[in-house]
Design an enzyme around this catalytic site. Structure first.
Site, PDB file in Angstrom:
ATOM      1  N   SER A   1       2.765   5.504  -3.466  1.00 34.34           N
ATOM      2  CA  SER A   1       1.921   6.056  -4.538  1.00 34.34           C
ATOM      3  C   SER A   1       1.609   7.531  -4.305  1.00 34.34           C
ATOM      4  CB  SER A   1       0.636   5.244  -4.702  1.00 34.34           C
ATOM      5  OG  SER A   1       0.040   4.970  -3.466  1.00 34.34           O
TER       6      SER A   1
ATOM      7  N   HIS B   1       4.021  -2.699  -2.127  1.00 28.92           N
ATOM      8  CA  HIS B   1       2.941  -1.719  -1.916  1.00 28.92           C
ATOM      9  C   HIS B   1       1.625  -2.387  -2.341  1.00 28.92           C
ATOM     10  CE1 HIS B   1       1.112   2.097  -1.266  1.00 28.92           C
ATOM     11  NE2 HIS B   1       1.505   2.761  -2.329  1.00 28.92           N
TER      12      HIS B   1
ATOM     13  N   HIS C   1       4.382  -3.311   8.149  1.00 28.55           N
ATOM     14  CA  HIS C   1       4.051  -1.964   7.667  1.00 28.55           C
ATOM     15  C   HIS C   1       5.146  -0.985   8.073  1.00 28.55           C
ATOM     16  CE1 HIS C   1       1.746   1.660   6.703  1.00 28.55           C
ATOM     17  NE2 HIS C   1       1.050   0.855   5.913  1.00 28.55           N
TER      18      HIS C   1
ATOM     19  N   ARG D   1      -8.096  -1.385   8.552  1.00 26.98           N
ATOM     20  CA  ARG D   1      -8.697  -1.714   7.251  1.00 26.98           C
ATOM     21  C   ARG D   1      -8.804  -3.234   7.112  1.00 26.98           C
ATOM     22  NH1 ARG D   1      -4.543   1.564   3.590  1.00 26.98           N
ATOM     23  NH2 ARG D   1      -3.167   0.332   4.933  1.00 26.98           N
TER      24      ARG D   1
ATOM     25  N   ASP E   1      -3.826  -5.457   2.863  1.00 30.31           N
ATOM     26  CA  ASP E   1      -3.838  -6.416   1.753  1.00 30.31           C
ATOM     27  C   ASP E   1      -4.018  -7.871   2.183  1.00 30.31           C
ATOM     28  OD1 ASP E   1      -3.403  -4.453  -0.213  1.00 30.31           O
ATOM     29  OD2 ASP E   1      -1.301  -4.354   0.357  1.00 30.31           O
TER      30      ASP E   1
HETATM   31  N1  NMX Z   1       7.676 -10.849   5.827  1.00 28.57           N
HETATM   32  C1  NMX Z   1       9.006 -11.078   5.961  1.00 28.57           C
HETATM   33  N2  NMX Z   1       9.897 -10.132   6.277  1.00 28.57           N
HETATM   34  C2  NMX Z   1       9.391  -8.896   6.520  1.00 28.57           C
HETATM   35  C3  NMX Z   1       8.037  -8.604   6.456  1.00 28.57           C
HETATM   36  C4  NMX Z   1       7.158  -9.638   6.065  1.00 28.57           C
HETATM   37  N3  NMX Z   1       5.851  -9.437   5.913  1.00 28.57           N
HETATM   38  N4  NMX Z   1       7.856  -7.292   6.755  1.00 28.57           N
HETATM   39  C5  NMX Z   1       9.089  -6.796   6.991  1.00 28.57           C
HETATM   40  N5  NMX Z   1      10.026  -7.762   6.845  1.00 28.57           N
HETATM   41  C6  NMX Z   1      11.478  -7.630   6.915  1.00 28.57           C
HETATM   42  C7  NMX Z   1      11.923  -6.612   5.869  1.00 28.57           C
HETATM   43  O1  NMX Z   1      12.006  -7.208   4.574  1.00 28.57           O
HETATM   44  C8  NMX Z   1      13.247  -6.175   6.423  1.00 28.57           C
HETATM   45  O2  NMX Z   1      14.194  -7.164   6.123  1.00 28.57           O
HETATM   46  P1  NMX Z   1      15.736  -6.780   5.825  1.00 28.57           P
HETATM   47  O3  NMX Z   1      16.251  -6.202   7.090  1.00 28.57           O
HETATM   48  O4  NMX Z   1      16.343  -8.082   5.440  1.00 28.57           O
HETATM   49  O5  NMX Z   1      15.705  -5.778   4.693  1.00 28.57           O
HETATM   50  C9  NMX Z   1      12.981  -6.201   7.932  1.00 28.57           C
HETATM   51  O6  NMX Z   1      11.859  -7.061   8.128  1.00 28.57           O
HETATM   52  C10 NMX Z   1      12.656  -4.832   8.497  1.00 28.57           C
HETATM   53  O7  NMX Z   1      11.594  -4.248   7.748  1.00 28.57           O
HETATM   54  P2  NMX Z   1      10.513  -3.319   8.445  1.00 28.57           P
HETATM   55  O8  NMX Z   1      11.205  -2.138   8.980  1.00 28.57           O
HETATM   56  O9  NMX Z   1       9.672  -4.108   9.361  1.00 28.57           O
HETATM   57  O10 NMX Z   1       9.556  -2.955   7.214  1.00 28.57           O
HETATM   58  P3  NMX Z   1       9.672  -1.753   6.176  1.00 28.57           P
HETATM   59  O11 NMX Z   1       9.126  -0.534   6.794  1.00 28.57           O
HETATM   60  O12 NMX Z   1      11.040  -1.670   5.609  1.00 28.57           O
HETATM   61  O13 NMX Z   1       8.719  -2.261   4.994  1.00 28.57           O
HETATM   62  C11 NMX Z   1       6.771  -3.340   4.184  1.00 28.57           C
HETATM   63  C12 NMX Z   1       7.320  -2.290   5.142  1.00 28.57           C
HETATM   64  C13 NMX Z   1       5.246  -3.227   4.159  1.00 28.57           C
HETATM   65  C14 NMX Z   1       7.304  -3.074   2.781  1.00 28.57           C
HETATM   66  C15 NMX Z   1       7.191  -4.748   4.695  1.00 28.57           C
HETATM   67  O14 NMX Z   1       6.612  -5.005   5.943  1.00 28.57           O
HETATM   68  C16 NMX Z   1       6.815  -5.851   3.727  1.00 28.57           C
HETATM   69  O15 NMX Z   1       7.595  -6.127   2.801  1.00 28.57           O
HETATM   70  N6  NMX Z   1       5.623  -6.505   3.910  1.00 28.57           N
HETATM   71  C17 NMX Z   1       5.148  -7.494   2.963  1.00 28.57           C
HETATM   72  C18 NMX Z   1       4.601  -6.829   1.725  1.00 28.57           C
HETATM   73  C19 NMX Z   1       3.303  -6.131   2.001  1.00 28.57           C
HETATM   74  O16 NMX Z   1       2.393  -6.652   2.634  1.00 28.57           O
HETATM   75  N7  NMX Z   1       3.160  -4.897   1.471  1.00 28.57           N
HETATM   76  C20 NMX Z   1       1.877  -4.166   1.543  1.00 28.57           C
HETATM   77  C21 NMX Z   1       1.935  -2.926   2.419  1.00 28.57           C
HETATM   78  C22 NMX Z   1       0.596  -2.248   2.424  1.00 28.57           C
HETATM   79  N8  NMX Z   1       0.284  -1.683   1.130  1.00 28.57           N
HETATM   80  O17 NMX Z   1      -0.764  -1.909   0.591  1.00 28.57           O
HETATM   81  O18 NMX Z   1       1.061  -0.914   0.564  1.00 28.57           O
HETATM   82  C1  MLT Z   2      -1.035   2.254   1.912  1.00 26.88           C
HETATM   83  O1  MLT Z   2      -2.246   2.097   2.053  1.00 26.88           O
HETATM   84  O2  MLT Z   2      -0.569   3.163   1.204  1.00 26.88           O
HETATM   85  C2  MLT Z   2      -0.124   1.263   2.536  1.00 26.88           C
HETATM   86  O3  MLT Z   2      -0.607   0.803   3.752  1.00 26.88           O
HETATM   87  C3  MLT Z   2       1.330   1.623   2.545  1.00 26.88           C
HETATM   88  C4  MLT Z   2       1.770   2.797   3.375  1.00 26.88           C
HETATM   89  O4  MLT Z   2       1.006   3.472   4.031  1.00 26.88           O
HETATM   90  O5  MLT Z   2       3.011   2.992   3.380  1.00 26.88           O
END
Ligand code: NMX
Ligand code: MLT
Length: 434
Positions: A241, A271, A317, A326, A372
Site C-alpha cells: 500500500s 496484504h 512476513h 503489533r 492480522d
Molecule cells: N502459509 C503458507 N505458506 C506461506 C505462508 C503462510 N502463512 N507464508 C509464506 N508462505 C509460503 C509462500 O506462499 C511461498 O510459497 P511458494 O514458494 O510456493 O511461492 C513461500 O512460503 C516463501 O514465502 P516467504 O518468502 O516466506 O513470504 P513472502 O515474503 O513471499 O510473502 C506474505 C509474505 C506475508 C505475503 C506471506 O507470508 C503470506 O502469504 N502470509 C499469509 C498472508 C498474510 O498473513 N498476509 C498479511 C501480511 C501482513 N499485512 O497486513 O500485510
Molecule cells: C504492513 O503492515 O504493511 C504489513 O505488515 C506488510 C508489510 O510490511 O509488507
C-alpha cells in the site's frame, strides 16, 4: 476531551515549514558527498521475487526491523500503544511527538475538515448492496478528489518547493473525513444507514468508535479503536500500500488519487485483507469442530489448508523474522479484557500451534504471526462481527502512514518513480556475457 486551538499556537504546518530547509540541505549534501556509494545489489532471484530485500527506496517515517518489528521515528511501536493515533500522525510527519498545544492544534484542524460531503453518501447509497466495504471506502475517497487543494494550486501554478503545503492540507482534510466515511460504509452496508455525526469534543478514534455504533458501556471498544489505529499506522515504505501510494503520488497525483490507489493494494489477501481472512479461518475451525478446537483438531485443519495449496492467513512476513510486536500488543489487550473469549482462545491456540506447523511445512521464511493474526478476534468480541469490513479499519489507520510519507516526499522533492525493467532475453544475454 478535545480542546480548541488559539491562533498563535505552533501548528504542524508551521513547524514543518521550519524543518524543511534543513532537511533539503542535508539531503543535498548527502547526495553531493556520497551519492555514488552502493547501498544494495539486485540478484536475478530478487528481480523475479518481488524485489525482496532490495534497498532502493527512502522512507523516514518508520522502519521495520526483522527482529524488533515496527519502529516509528526511532521509537518501538510497543512504546507507543498509549498514544492517540493523531499523535502518531504528528510523530510520523515531524519526527517527534506533539506537545499538548500542538496536539490541540492538529485536532482543531481535524474538527474543521471532518464533515463528509453529502455527495459521498449519495454515491455510497447508489452502490450495489453486495459491494465489498473496501470498494465502497476507496470509491468514497476517490469521489472526494474534487476537494483537493493541491490539484487546484498546481493548476494555478505554484512552484515545486511549495507543493508540500497543499499536500499536508489535503492529507489533514482527508484523514479528518475517514472516520465519517468508514462509519458511513459500515452503516450503509450492514445497518440501517443512519449516520452518526462527528463530535468535535472527541478524538479521532473515539469519533470512529462512536460512528461504528458498537456497544461500549465502559469505553473498552474506544480503547481498542485507539490501539488499532496506532498499530496499523505505518510499516516503512516498501509494503504494497505504501509503495503503491508513493508511486502514484510521485506523478504528482493528489492524495485522494494516491491514497485510494494504496488502499486498493491493501485490499489484497496477502496484504491488509488478511485480517478478514484470519477471522474467517478461525471461525471456520470453530464451525467445523462445533466450538473451540483442540490442538489436534487445529493441527489437522491447518495441514488440510496447507495441503490444498492455501496460505495460513496472519502468519509469515516479507521482512519480519519474529512475532510481530503489533500482534503482541493486540494479544496483550485480549488477555486483559477477554481472556475467556472462545474466539480469542482459538487465536492463542493458533499462536501455540501454527509456527511449528509452518516450520515443518518448510516453505515460509517466517513462521510467526503478523499484525492480522489476532485483531479480528478482538473486534468480534465487541460485536463488530462483519469481518469483510475489517480491512476498512486497517485502511483508516494506514492512511496516516501513506499521507505522512507523501508529505515528506513532496517536501524533499522526491523524483517520479521509474525503475528500469528488463526481460528474460536481457537476463539470458547478461548471463551469456558474464
Ligand atoms: N502459509 C503458507 N505458506 C506461506 C505462508 C503462510 N502463512 N507464508 C509464506 N508462505 C509460503 C509462500 O506462499 C511461498 O510459497 P511458494 O514458494 O510456493 O511461492 C513461500 O512460503 C516463501 O514465502 P516467504 O518468502 O516466506 O513470504 P513472502 O515474503 O513471499 O510473502 C506474505 C509474505 C506475508 C505475503 C506471506 O507470508 C503470506 O502469504 N502470509 C499469509 C498472508 C498474510 O498473513 N498476509 C498479511 C501480511 C501482513 N499485512 O497486513 O500485510
Ligand atoms: C504492513 O503492515 O504493511 C504489513 O505488515 C506488510 C508489510 O510490511 O509488507
Amino acid at each position: 476531551m478535545v480542546e480548541t486551538k488559539k491562533d498563535d499556537e505552533m501548528t504542524l504546518q508551521s513547524k514543518l515549514a521550519e524543518q524543511i530547509p534543513g532537511l533539503r540541505e542535508s539531503i543535498k549534501a548527502l547526495i553531493a558527498e556520497h551519492g555514488d556509494k552502493v547501498i544494495s545489489e539486485v540478484t536475478i532471484k530478487q528481480a523475479y521475487g518481488g524485489m525482496r530485500g532490495v534497498k532502493g527506496l527512502i522512507c523516514d517515517t518508520s522502519l521495520v526491523d526483522p527482529e524488533q518489528g515496527l519502529i516509528i521515528r526511532g521509537i518501538p511501536v510497543l512504546e507507543l500503544t498509549d498514544k492517540l493515533p493523531e499523535e502518531i500522525f504528528y510523530l510520523l510527519v515531524m519526527g517527534e511527538l506533539p506537545d499538548k498545544a500542538e496536539l490541540k492544534a492538529l485536532q482543531a484542524d481535524f474538527n474543521k475538515y471532518a464533515k463528509l460531503p453529502d455527495y459521498v453518501i449519495d454515491v455510497l447509497e447508489a452502490m450495489p448492496k453486495d459491494s465489498h466495504p473496501m470498494v465502497m471506502f476507496d470509491t468514497g475517497i476517490l469521489v472526494m478528489e474534487r476537494e483537493s487543494i493541491f490539484r487546484r494550486k498546481y493548476t494555478e501554478g505554484i512552484p515545486k518547493t511549495e507543493y508540500w503545503g497543499p499536500i499536508l492540507e489535503d492529507s489533514i482534510s482527508l484523514l479528518a473525513k475517514l472516520p465519517g466515511l468508514a462509519g458511513a460504509v459500515y452503516q450503509i452496508r450492514y445497518k440501517d444507514g443512519n449516520l452518526v455525526d462527528w463530535d468535535p469534543k472527541l478524538d479521532w478514534a473515539a469519533n470512529y468508535a462512536k460512528m461504528l455504533g458498537c456497544d461500549d458501556p465502559n469505553g473498552e471498544f474506544t480503547e481498542l479503536m485507539r490501539l488499532y489505529l496506532v498499530l496499523h499506522s505505518d510499516h516503512e515504505g516498501g509494503n504494497v500500500s505504501a509503495f503503491s501510494c508513493h508511486t502514484v503520488a510521485s506523478a504528482l497525483s493528489d492524495p485522494y488519487y494516491a491514497v485510494s490507489a494504496g488502499l486498493n493494494g491493501l485490499a489484497g489477501p496477502l496484504h491488509g485483507l488478511a485480517n478478514q481472512e484470519c477471522l474467517k479461518f478461525v471461525l471456520g475451525i470453530s464451525e467445523k469442530f462445533g466450538g473451540a478446537p483442540t490442538k489436534k483438531q487445529l493441527t489437522e485443519f491447518a495441514w488440510d489448508n496447507l495441503n490444498s495449496g492455501q496460505v495460513i492467513p496472519g502468519y509469515g512476513h516479507a521482512v519480519l523474522r519474529q512475532t510481530d510486536p503489533r500482534f503482541t500488543a493486540f494479544n496483550d489487550f485480549g488477555k486483559k479484557y477477554m481472556p475467556d473469549d472462545p474466539v480469542f482462545a482459538t487465536v492463542n491456540l493458533m499462536f501455540e500451534t501454527v509456527p511449528g506447523i509452518l516450520k515443518e511445512h518448510g516453505k515460509a521464511a517466517n513462521p510467526w504471526p503478523n499484525v492480522d493474526a489476532g485483531s479480528g478476534a478482538l473486534l468480534y468480541h465487541y460485536g463488530l462481527t462483519e469481518f469483510e469490513y475489517y480491512t476498512v479499519l486497517f485502511s483508516v489507520s494506514r492512511a496516516m502512514g501513506m499521507c505522512s510519507q507523501f508529505i515528506i516526499n513532496r517536501a524533499i522533492g522526491t523524483a517520479i518513480t521509474r525503475p528500469k525493467s528488463i526481460g528474460m532475453s536481457w537476463i539470458k544475454d547478461f548471463i551469456a556475457k558474464a
